[in-house]
Write a protein that holds these residues in place. Structure first.
Motif, mmCIF file in Angstrom:
data_model
loop_
_atom_site.group_PDB
_atom_site.id
_atom_site.type_symbol
_atom_site.label_atom_id
_atom_site.label_comp_id
_atom_site.label_asym_id
_atom_site.label_seq_id
_atom_site.Cartn_x
_atom_site.Cartn_y
_atom_site.Cartn_z
ATOM 1 N N HIS A 159 -33.854 -76.030 -0.248
ATOM 2 C CA HIS A 159 -32.949 -76.129 -1.397
ATOM 3 C C HIS A 159 -33.274 -77.365 -2.241
ATOM 4 O O HIS A 159 -33.274 -77.306 -3.481
ATOM 5 N N SER A 160 -33.570 -78.470 -1.572
ATOM 6 C CA SER A 160 -33.911 -79.710 -2.289
ATOM 7 C C SER A 160 -35.185 -79.529 -3.114
ATOM 8 O O SER A 160 -35.271 -79.991 -4.262
ATOM 9 N N VAL A 161 -36.186 -78.859 -2.532
ATOM 10 C CA VAL A 161 -37.447 -78.616 -3.237
ATOM 11 C C VAL A 161 -37.186 -77.773 -4.488
ATOM 12 O O VAL A 161 -37.705 -78.064 -5.576
ATOM 13 N N LYS A 162 -36.386 -76.744 -4.357
ATOM 14 C CA LYS A 162 -36.088 -75.875 -5.499
ATOM 15 C C LYS A 162 -35.300 -76.616 -6.565
ATOM 16 O O LYS A 162 -35.486 -76.363 -7.764
ATOM 17 N N GLN A 163 -34.417 -77.501 -6.131
ATOM 18 C CA GLN A 163 -33.641 -78.276 -7.086
ATOM 19 C C GLN A 163 -34.531 -79.158 -7.952
ATOM 20 O O GLN A 163 -34.198 -79.487 -9.095
ATOM 21 N N GLN A 164 -35.683 -79.523 -7.404
ATOM 22 C CA GLN A 164 -36.638 -80.344 -8.149
ATOM 23 C C GLN A 164 -37.629 -79.499 -8.945
ATOM 24 O O GLN A 164 -38.619 -80.026 -9.451
ATOM 25 N N ASN A 165 -37.357 -78.181 -8.987
ATOM 26 C CA ASN A 165 -38.204 -77.241 -9.743
ATOM 27 C C ASN A 165 -39.654 -77.265 -9.269
ATOM 28 O O ASN A 165 -40.588 -77.169 -10.055
ATOM 29 N N ARG A 166 -39.804 -77.387 -7.945
ATOM 30 C CA ARG A 166 -41.138 -77.331 -7.352
ATOM 31 C C ARG A 166 -41.303 -76.027 -6.592
ATOM 32 O O ARG A 166 -40.345 -75.506 -6.019
ATOM 33 N N GLU A 167 -42.543 -75.517 -6.548
ATOM 34 C CA GLU A 167 -42.854 -74.357 -5.733
ATOM 35 C C GLU A 167 -43.550 -74.751 -4.447
ATOM 36 O O GLU A 167 -43.746 -73.908 -3.569
ATOM 37 N N TYR A 168 -43.958 -75.999 -4.312
ATOM 38 C CA TYR A 168 -44.687 -76.443 -3.140
ATOM 39 C C TYR A 168 -43.894 -77.526 -2.407
ATOM 40 O O TYR A 168 -43.031 -78.189 -2.973
ATOM 41 N N MET A 169 -44.201 -77.668 -1.136
ATOM 42 C CA MET A 169 -43.657 -78.777 -0.363
ATOM 43 C C MET A 169 -44.676 -79.902 -0.310
ATOM 44 O O MET A 169 -45.883 -79.652 -0.268
ATOM 45 N N THR A 170 -44.176 -81.109 -0.274
ATOM 46 C CA THR A 170 -45.073 -82.260 -0.184
ATOM 47 C C THR A 170 -45.625 -82.371 1.228
ATOM 48 O O THR A 170 -45.217 -81.655 2.156
ATOM 49 N N TRP A 171 -46.582 -83.274 1.388
ATOM 50 C CA TRP A 171 -47.196 -83.555 2.682
ATOM 51 C C TRP A 171 -46.138 -83.799 3.749
ATOM 52 O O TRP A 171 -46.154 -83.197 4.823
ATOM 53 N N ILE A 229 -40.349 -68.802 11.500
ATOM 54 C CA ILE A 229 -40.202 -69.445 10.180
ATOM 55 C C ILE A 229 -40.083 -68.377 9.099
ATOM 56 O O ILE A 229 -39.252 -68.471 8.193
ATOM 57 N N ALA A 230 -40.925 -67.329 9.202
ATOM 58 C CA ALA A 230 -40.864 -66.244 8.214
ATOM 59 C C ALA A 230 -39.519 -65.542 8.240
ATOM 60 O O ALA A 230 -38.978 -65.177 7.189
ATOM 61 N N ILE A 231 -38.956 -65.343 9.433
ATOM 62 C CA ILE A 231 -37.673 -64.658 9.558
ATOM 63 C C ILE A 231 -36.537 -65.539 9.068
ATOM 64 O O ILE A 231 -35.649 -65.090 8.336
ATOM 65 N N ASP A 232 -36.552 -66.795 9.475
ATOM 66 C CA ASP A 232 -35.450 -67.701 9.131
ATOM 67 C C ASP A 232 -35.445 -68.088 7.664
ATOM 68 O O ASP A 232 -34.372 -68.350 7.101
ATOM 69 N N HIS A 233 -36.626 -68.121 7.044
ATOM 70 C CA HIS A 233 -36.723 -68.648 5.675
ATOM 71 C C HIS A 233 -37.574 -67.715 4.804
ATOM 72 O O HIS A 233 -38.746 -68.012 4.524
ATOM 73 N N PRO A 234 -37.017 -66.588 4.379
ATOM 74 C CA PRO A 234 -37.795 -65.601 3.610
ATOM 75 C C PRO A 234 -38.259 -66.087 2.245
ATOM 76 O O PRO A 234 -39.066 -65.407 1.603
ATOM 77 N N SER A 235 -37.791 -67.248 1.803
ATOM 78 C CA SER A 235 -38.277 -67.776 0.523
ATOM 79 C C SER A 235 -39.579 -68.555 0.690
ATOM 80 O O SER A 235 -40.180 -68.965 -0.301
ATOM 81 N N ILE A 236 -40.024 -68.789 1.922
ATOM 82 C CA ILE A 236 -41.346 -69.398 2.131
ATOM 83 C C ILE A 236 -42.392 -68.316 1.886
ATOM 84 O O ILE A 236 -42.505 -67.352 2.627
ATOM 85 N N GLU A 237 -43.158 -68.491 0.841
ATOM 86 C CA GLU A 237 -44.140 -67.485 0.427
ATOM 87 C C GLU A 237 -45.460 -67.644 1.153
ATOM 88 O O GLU A 237 -46.129 -66.666 1.478
ATOM 89 N N GLY A 238 -45.860 -68.886 1.383
ATOM 90 C CA GLY A 238 -47.135 -69.142 2.042
ATOM 91 C C GLY A 238 -47.066 -70.356 2.933
ATOM 92 O O GLY A 238 -46.321 -71.308 2.653
#
Length: 887
Positions: free
Chosen positions: A472-484, A671-680
């Motif tokens: 949710h925090s990542v999306k709030q920052q209008n990012r599609e990727y997670m940082t390191w 991870i795929a089941i718990d978080h379906p918004s993770i695309e890759g």
């Protein structure tokens, strides 16, 4: 009654646009209906003042028809559809087939037109097949409401397709082979009724033994998966996809195997071509159960037997072990020193009785899957005489017998005789072997639905919530990727061990620590690097952004400047986020693996696995599976990879290493089941000599939520329960791993309790039945079990949802030690809450009339009951339409 019942068993049909005008859709359809001999009410509608069409009464308006109508067939231009749908809704007709074609040739426009039809159908309360449908054929009921050029005979196989062209080709082939159908339907553009809806209807029809599917698109993969899994447990299901070119998921070289994996998880056999569809269709309809994967080959020629053997080896098939009868074979087979006792080569002049005796002998071999008989005609053979002798023997055989009559002229009558008796026969040894392997793959698919996994992967709800908060925090920052740091945090929460790392946001921070514990590796982290699978098929185009084996501070500075220079040239628009420094951990005896998640645009998330290292190795070896994955699934995923071959050669304890990799893959699946918004998600790992896994790097990106087509274990339905005596239990959905405990639970029951539960005497429960009870489709059925801390089952309540009536059927069973503790009542209340949440209209059950404890419990929970003369009482609880879920 099912909402689709009037499509497939209508008492009255009205045809809009009926006409005698040569070549018109209305004329073709009316001719077909009349020619099929439909003997119930048939009415034609045409704006012109016809009194009849092909002898059928014709009206200008639906309003002039007094009797009720079940099914409307619409053969009108697209611009008239809305008007006619409103007319039939006013007449209370609830089913319509749109044979209208060419609504739009543009894909986007078709989607918009279909949505308009769907919205109107929902508003009017009508179910619609089409547009662009070829129609509906039910040969046993003499219904041919289609524009098909042929009408098949009645049979036990149903065909459901999207393409009218594919349907027409299959129909022509089947009629030519004398193969009949129970149903023949094409849904066309499927504005409303989809293939999944019809599969659900057919799965409940006991007259249907097998289902043949032609699928172009997957508008709702989960809905289709649920329907297919339900159908494939009781029917033989074969499918072929013939859609447009679908995009390749990120990180894969092609999409070729995605549909195969989808269908396999559904227990469905996929055909790759029209020939494969036709052949598979015939084979599945004529095959006997295949309990083993081994083949015995009998031939009257060495060359022909070797052709069969070579093809079996190419397809990775298995020869049956004939050692138990080798002493008897010594006197009747040739070339034993060269090829052993399988293939079994007999003399060219072997008598009819000789073939019969050999077949009977082989049929008794333990561990045998099927028998293949190759007969080459010669001066001393009599194919027709042999065929007549073999027909009754093959029909009574314990095993499937695949016969290959080589040649044309001399064996024509033998082939025709076998066709008339519905016995499999082929033109060449290769075709016969391929048919055998089709059976093998079908049985493998069925077996995969029943496998009991030894363990599962779970994660605490609080940890799952932590990751969701991070997303949710990542999306709030209008990012599609997670940082390191964010991506590493996700893996740590899911149990991965990561190599110790330091992250610096600037050169100044990096150079402020000159006393690193060298040697180290330095990675330049920039935005493009944070996306997984950031490379194409050409290994040379991948810039890893890393320098390894840095031995001192000066080398670190040089590496930093070089990486920044390369990044500026290769990724000038990618923002630099910082630098990651890791100790060098790779050793000569360590192995590198790659695993993660990618996403298919139709099916959803895929768990990927394979070799690590260079891009070329990764792409060449990347295998995948559909989550959720249990340990059986993950092990098979590992075994399919080339990485497994390397591991087997280099590991001193392969089983331990496979266990570690399997657990990691289950974590990725979770991870795929718990978080379906993770695309890759892409993870590179080291397998160390101590058999532990260490993550070197990870990248994660986000997208729109896209769940797996397979409904995962619903952990949110778990709850605690307290009995009257204070005993604490956990009430949760049943899991595949519960098979052993469920067996023990049934074994503790009294004979009377088992009779009440299963409506008959039960002595034991086999794996196949127990697996079906434990490995349920949570989207279609539910079984709650009450377990203690040792996972011992003390009670169960099981539900089945009838998708055609929207009613839920239930059954309850309680351990004898739990009687009188209010336990059964709590199970019933949980089942009622679940049914309300599923928006069922009612809960029903059949209870034996002498099962007074269960009848009393049902009355206590508000069920009405009606007892019948056959010793069975029907109980029913109507549910409130505005019921609110409490569980």
């Amino acid at each position: 009654m099912s909402a689709l019942a009037t499509f497939f068993n209508p008492d009255s049909i009205v045809v809009f646009g009926a006409s005698e005008r040569e070549g018109s859709m209305g004329a073709l359809v009316m001719k077909n209906i009349v020619a099929a001999g439909y003997d119930k009410t048939l009415i034609a509608i045409n704006l012109k003042p016809y009194s009849q069409v092909f002898g059928v009464p014709c009206y200008q308006s639906l309003a002039k028809i007094k009797q009720p109508i079940d099914l409307a067939i619409i053969c009108l231009p697209a611009e008239n559809i809305s008007k006619v749908l409103k007319q039939i809704a006013k007449k209370r007709i609830r089913s319509a087939v749109l044979l209208t074609g060419g609504i739009s040739r543009q894909k986007g426009a078709t989607r918009a037109a279909n949505q308009g039809i769907r919205d109107l159908a929902i508003k009017l309360g009508i179910r619609i097949i089409g547009p662009n449908s070829m129609g509906v054929m039910i040969p046993a009921l003499k219904i041919n409401a289609s524009f098909a050029h042929l009408f098949p005979s009645a049979g036990t196989t149903a065909f459901v397709g999207q393409s009218a062209a594919m349907g027409s080709a299959l129909l022509d082939w089947a009629v030519g082979r004398g193969i009949g159908f129970s149903h023949f339907i094409t849904v066309g553009a499927a504005a409303d009724v989809e293939i999944a809806d019809i599969v659900d209807y057919l799965a409940a029809d006991r007259r249907v033994k097998s289902i043949l599917l032609n699928i172009e698109t997957l508008p709702d993969a989960r809905r289709l998966m649920t329907a297919l899994r339900a159908a494939s447990r009781t029917k033989k299901v074969l499918a072929i996809r013939s859609g447009l070119k679908d995009p390749v998921p990120a990180g894969l070289k092609s999409r070729d195997r995605v549909d195969y994996r989808f269908f396999r998880r559904a227990g469905v056999l996929e055909a790759e071509s029209m020939d494969g569809l036709f052949n598979g269709f015939e084979i599945l309809n004529r095959m006997k159960p295949l309990f083993f994967e081994s083949l015995a080959i009998i031939s009257n020629g060495l060359g022909t037997s070797m052709l069969a053997l070579n093809r079996l080896v190419q397809l990775k098939g298995q020869l049956a072990d004939m050692s138990s009868i080798k002493d008897a074979l010594k006197d009747v087979t040739w070339y034993q020193d060269e090829i052993g006792f399988n293939p079994m080569v007999v003399a060219p002049n072997t008598s009819t009785e000789g073939y019969r005796s050999l077949l009977q002998m082989v049929d008794k071999v333990k561990g045998l899957g099927a028998i293949m008989l190759v007969v080459t005609p010669n001066h001393r053979s009599h194919p027709m005489r042999l065929a007549e002798s073999l027909v009754p023997l093959i029909k009574s055989s314990r095993h499937m017998v695949l016969t290959c009559w080589l040649g044309i002229e001399s064996v024509r009558e033998a082939r025709e005789l076998f066709d008339r008796h519905n016995l499999l026969n082929f033109d060449s040894p290769s075709e016969a072997v391929e048919a055998f392997m089709i059976m093998v793959h079908h049985e493998r698919n069925q077996t995969s639905l029943r496998e009991t996994p030894p363990q599962s992967f779970s994660i605490q709800a609080s940890n799952k919530a932590t990751v969701e908060s991070l997303i949710h925090s990542v999306k709030q920052q209008n990012r599609e990727y997670m940082t390191w740091i964010e991506a590493r945090t996700v893996l740590e929460i899911y149990g991965f061990n990561l190599v110790g790392s330091n992250f610096y946001t600037s050169q100044k921070q990096l150079f402020a620590e000159p006393n690193q514990a060298y040697p180290v590796s330095l990675r330049l982290v920039h935005e493009a690097y944070c996306y997984p699978f950031a490379y194409d098929d050409n290994p040379r185009t991948r810039w890893r952004g890393v320098v390894i084996s840095i031995n001192d501070f000066n080398e670190l500075k040089d590496a930093t400047h070089q990486l920044l220079s390369d990044q500026k040239n290769l990724f000038p628009g990618s923002k630099v986020l910082g630098f990651g420094v890791q100790p060098m951990r790779r050793k000569m005896d360590s192995l590198v693996f790659s695993m993660g998640l990618t996403r298919d645009s139709l099916v959803g998330p895929l768990v990927v696995f394979g070799e690590g290292g260079s891009t070329a190795d990764i792409l060449a070896d990347r295998r995948f599976g559909l989550p959720p994955l249990n340990s059986n699934h993950t092990r098979k995923l590992i075994y399919r990879s080339h990485a497994y071959s390397v591991l087997s050669e280099r590991s001193d304890n392969p089983e331990k290493d496979i266990e570690e990799l399997s657990t990691a893959l289950m974590a990725v699946s979770q991870i795929a089941i718990d978080h379906p918004s993770i695309e890759g998600l892409e993870v590179n790992l080291l397998l160390l000599p101590d058999h532990s896994l260490l993550v070197l790097g990870v990248a994660i990106n986000l997208g729109k939520s896209f769940p797996s087509p397979i409904v995962p274990y619903p952990i949110h339905l778990e709850e605690s329960m307290t009995l009257k005596d204070g005993q604490e239990l956990v009430l949760r959905p049943i899991r595949a791993e519960d098979e052993a405990e469920l067996k023990l639970f049934f074994e503790r029951m009294t004979a009377e309790a088992l009779r009440f539960r299963f409506f008959g005497s039960r002595l034991n429960f086999e794996h196949r039945e127990l697996a079906a009870m434990c490995q349920i489709d949570y989207g279609r059925e539910m079984a709650f079990v009450a377990v203690d801390q040792y996972q011992r089952i003390w009670g169960e309540v099981r539900t089945w949802k009838d998708v055609n009536t929207n009613e839920i059927e239930f059954a309850v069973m309680v351990d004898p030690e739990m009687q009188g503790k209010g336990f059964g009542s709590q199970l019933m209340q949980r089942m009622i809450r679940y049914s309300e949440n599923e928006k069922a209209t009612a809960i029903v059950a059949e209870i034996m009339s002498d099962n007074e404890p269960m009848l009393r419990l049902a009355r206590h929970c508000g069920f009405e009951q009606v007892c019948q003369d056959d010793g069975v009482c029907m109980v029913k609880l109507e549910l409130k339409k505005d019921a609110v879920s409490t569980g």
